[in-house]
Design an enzyme around this catalytic site. Structure first.
Site, PDB file in Angstrom:
ATOM      1  N   GLN A   1      -3.992  -5.057   7.233  1.00 36.14           N
ATOM      2  CA  GLN A   1      -5.299  -5.881   6.811  1.00 36.14           C
ATOM      3  C   GLN A   1      -5.119  -7.353   7.657  1.00 36.14           C
ATOM      4  OE1 GLN A   1      -7.849  -4.864   5.051  1.00 36.14           O
ATOM      5  NE2 GLN A   1      -7.105  -2.872   4.204  1.00 36.14           N
TER       6      GLN A   1
ATOM      7  N   ASP B   1       3.265  -4.197   7.670  1.00 35.83           N
ATOM      8  CA  ASP B   1       2.113  -3.665   7.521  1.00 35.83           C
ATOM      9  C   ASP B   1       1.136  -4.540   7.949  1.00 35.83           C
ATOM     10  OD1 ASP B   1      -0.220  -2.490   6.980  1.00 35.83           O
ATOM     11  OD2 ASP B   1       0.593  -1.604   4.881  1.00 35.83           O
TER      12      ASP B   1
ATOM     13  N   LYS C   1     -10.154  -0.185  11.011  1.00 41.50           N
ATOM     14  CA  LYS C   1     -10.328  -1.277  10.070  1.00 41.50           C
ATOM     15  C   LYS C   1     -10.738  -2.647  11.027  1.00 41.50           C
ATOM     16  CE  LYS C   1      -6.961   0.249   6.505  1.00 41.50           C
ATOM     17  NZ  LYS C   1      -7.788   0.573   5.395  1.00 41.50           N
TER      18      LYS C   1
ATOM     19  N   HIS D   1       0.847  -1.299   0.236  1.00 43.48           N
ATOM     20  CA  HIS D   1      -0.032  -0.153  -0.031  1.00 43.48           C
ATOM     21  C   HIS D   1       0.748   1.321   0.014  1.00 43.48           C
ATOM     22  CE1 HIS D   1      -2.709   2.878   1.839  1.00 43.48           C
ATOM     23  NE2 HIS D   1      -3.775   2.149   1.572  1.00 43.48           N
TER      24      HIS D   1
ATOM     25  N   CYS E   1      -4.730   2.405  -3.312  1.00 47.92           N
ATOM     26  CA  CYS E   1      -3.538   3.025  -2.950  1.00 47.92           C
ATOM     27  C   CYS E   1      -2.375   1.840  -3.320  1.00 47.92           C
ATOM     28  CB  CYS E   1      -3.797   3.061  -1.357  1.00 47.92           C
ATOM     29  SG  CYS E   1      -4.804   4.471  -1.125  1.00 47.92           S
TER      30      CYS E   1
HETATM   31  N1  PLP Z   1      -1.422  -0.442   4.661  1.00 47.97           N
HETATM   32  C1  PLP Z   1      -2.609  -1.431   3.981  1.00 47.97           C
HETATM   33  C2  PLP Z   1      -2.290  -2.814   3.542  1.00 47.97           C
HETATM   34  C3  PLP Z   1      -3.975  -0.995   3.837  1.00 47.97           C
HETATM   35  O1  PLP Z   1      -4.807  -1.640   3.380  1.00 47.97           O
HETATM   36  C4  PLP Z   1      -4.258   0.378   4.459  1.00 47.97           C
HETATM   37  C5  PLP Z   1      -5.571   1.023   4.180  1.00 47.97           C
HETATM   38  O2  PLP Z   1      -6.419   0.723   3.404  1.00 47.97           O
HETATM   39  C6  PLP Z   1      -3.065   1.102   5.091  1.00 47.97           C
HETATM   40  C7  PLP Z   1      -1.742   0.851   4.987  1.00 47.97           C
HETATM   41  C8  PLP Z   1      -3.411   2.512   5.424  1.00 47.97           C
HETATM   42  O3  PLP Z   1      -4.091   2.466   6.816  1.00 47.97           O
HETATM   43  P1  PLP Z   1      -4.774   3.816   7.367  1.00 47.97           P
HETATM   44  O4  PLP Z   1      -5.124   4.651   6.319  1.00 47.97           O
HETATM   45  O5  PLP Z   1      -5.625   3.469   8.319  1.00 47.97           O
HETATM   46  O6  PLP Z   1      -3.362   4.704   8.087  1.00 47.97           O
END
Ligand code: PLP
Length: 409
Positions: free
Chosen positions: A202, A199, A225, A122, A363
């Site tokens: 998810q 990360d 999430k 992401h 993203c």
């Molecule tokens: N990493 C992954 C794999 C994501 O799916 C997301 C959000 O969709 C993020 C990072 C970023 O999360 P946040 O917007 O809650 O900081």
């Protein structure tokens, strides 16, 4: 399968019709709905406990501090963190990764070093590393993915040959649903001398996570999430790494003594929580975790896998539909395209039937380039979704296909 009707009744928003239809909410990878227990916890906090934390000498402020620190312990236990002081509250995964890049990265990465990410990351786990490498004159190395949407382990091995300082990857891909072999990747990266950043945006909502079993160094998560409030999240880290890192943001709370021209810093985790924290978010996140624990993370993961498998089985039967990502080792995220119908058109048509899905690059633009698409449609499931909603998705998609001249198989 979980008792969806019972679970759904706990979520007030899911009882609200969309476009005159029963709401089918399938955008859980973007954010989840909140159960009454979380709404109540936040309201109760403001009704009975609100004060600024850590500095009050009066009982109300002590109770607010207790609520905040109890929430920290709850997050720590949920992911088997090394210690509660290894949990830094953040606004979410993005802020947690920026903290690692900005504090650990700035202090440890130098010109000529390399940082490794993957092509399925992401933007949150990519752009902070781009900024760091640009600032330091370091190289950012992106590991390729295989045809079926997994991290290419041979390319991962090649990237490690340069002995990178930091290796970052997602536990679960938000765009492909791939569940990566994180413990194996962390082991390889450590053998190559790197610090490992996972990360967990998810994975934390959907799997039983154990950061000590993964043996990573940093783990980022987003509370919104996983049924928690917007603006809740955490960086989970090995305490000794946090101890050794310089601060990220400066201000109140993070200091010990302040002189005219320099300061000494508070102990961890407070060294990384400058200013008044979002206590409401932490309290709500703790309530969300309690809810998830009552249902059971393993049961949630099984439920989502069953929904994703049912969705994929049905989607691949529709002529013109392409489903991305692996068939096994996957979570409840299903990305697809339908012939030349733009994913935004698919999402708009489904919305008329009360079905919320995501359309776009998720993203993950480098990933989209590798898939040779500008965008995909994405349905992502959670504990309150049922098989009837898979049917609703597929039925509505077939209708969309008919509008564009596709004849269902
Ligand atoms: N990493 C992954 C794999 C994501 O799916 C997301 C959000 O969709 C993020 C990072 C970023 O999360 P946040 O917007 O809650 O900081």
């Amino acid at each position: 399968m979980l008792d969806v009707a019972r679970i759904r009744a706990d979520f007030p928003l899911l009882g609200q019709p969309e476009n005159g239809r029963r709401l089918v909410y399938l955008d859980n990878a973007a954010t989840t709905q909140k159960p009454q227990a979380v709404l109540d916890a936040v309201a109760e906090y403001y009704r009975t406990t609100n004060a600024n934390v850590h500095r009050g000498a009066y009982d109300l402020a002590i109770r607010a501090t207790e609520a905040y620190e109890t929430a920290r312990a709850k997050v720590a236990a949920f992911v088997n963190a090394w210690a509660p002081e290894g949990v830094v509250f953040t606004r979410g995964t993005t802020e947690a990764i920026n903290l690692v890049a900005g504090a650990y990265g700035r202090a440890n990465v130098r010109a000529g070093d390399s940082v490794v990410v993957t092509a399925m990351d992401h933007h949150s786990n990519l752009v902070p590393w781009q900024l760091l490498c640009q600032e330091k004159g370091a190289t950012l190395r992106m590991v390729e993915i295989t045809e079926d949407g997994r991290i290419d382990l041979s390319d991962f091995g090649r990237a490690l040959e340069r002995r990178p300082k930091i290796v970052a990857f997602p536990y679960v891909s938000n765009a492909l649903g791939t569940v990566n072999p994180v413990a194996q990747l962390a082991k390889l990266a450590h053998a190559g001398g790197a610090v490992v950043v996972v990360d967990g945006a998810q994975s934390t909502p959907h799997l039983k996570v154990d950061v000590r079993a993964i043996e990573c160094d940093f783990y980022a998560l987003s509370g919104h999430k996983m049924l928690g409030p917007m603006g809740s999240g955490a960086l989970v880290a090995k305490p000794e790494l946090l101890e050794a890192m310089p601060p990220y943001h400066g201000g109140g709370e993070m200091i010990s003594r302040v002189w005219d021209d320099h300061s000494t810093y508070n102990k961890i985790p407070h060294k990384f929580e400058a200013g008044t924290p979002n206590v409401e978010a932490a309290v709500g996140l703790a309530a969300a975790i309690a809810y998830l624990e009552r249902v059971g993370p393993e049961r949630i993961a099984d439920h989502e896998r069953a929904l994703a498998a049912a969705a994929i089985d049905k989607l691949v039967q529709i002529e013109g539909v392409t489903v991305y990502g692996p068939r096994d080792h996957r979570a409840g995220v299903v990305s697809f395209t339908y012939g030349d119908i733009h994913p935004h058109d698919i999402a708009t048509i489904l919305d008329q039937d009360g079905i919320c899905i995501r359309a776009g690059h998720h993203c993950a633009q480098p990933l989209m380039r590798r898939l040779n698409v500008a965008a995909t449609a994405r349905a992502s499931f959670y504990l309150y979704n049922g098989l009837d909603e898979v049917d609703a998705l597929v039925g509505s998609l077939v209708k969309a296909g008919a509008l564009f001249g596709y004849v269902p198989a």
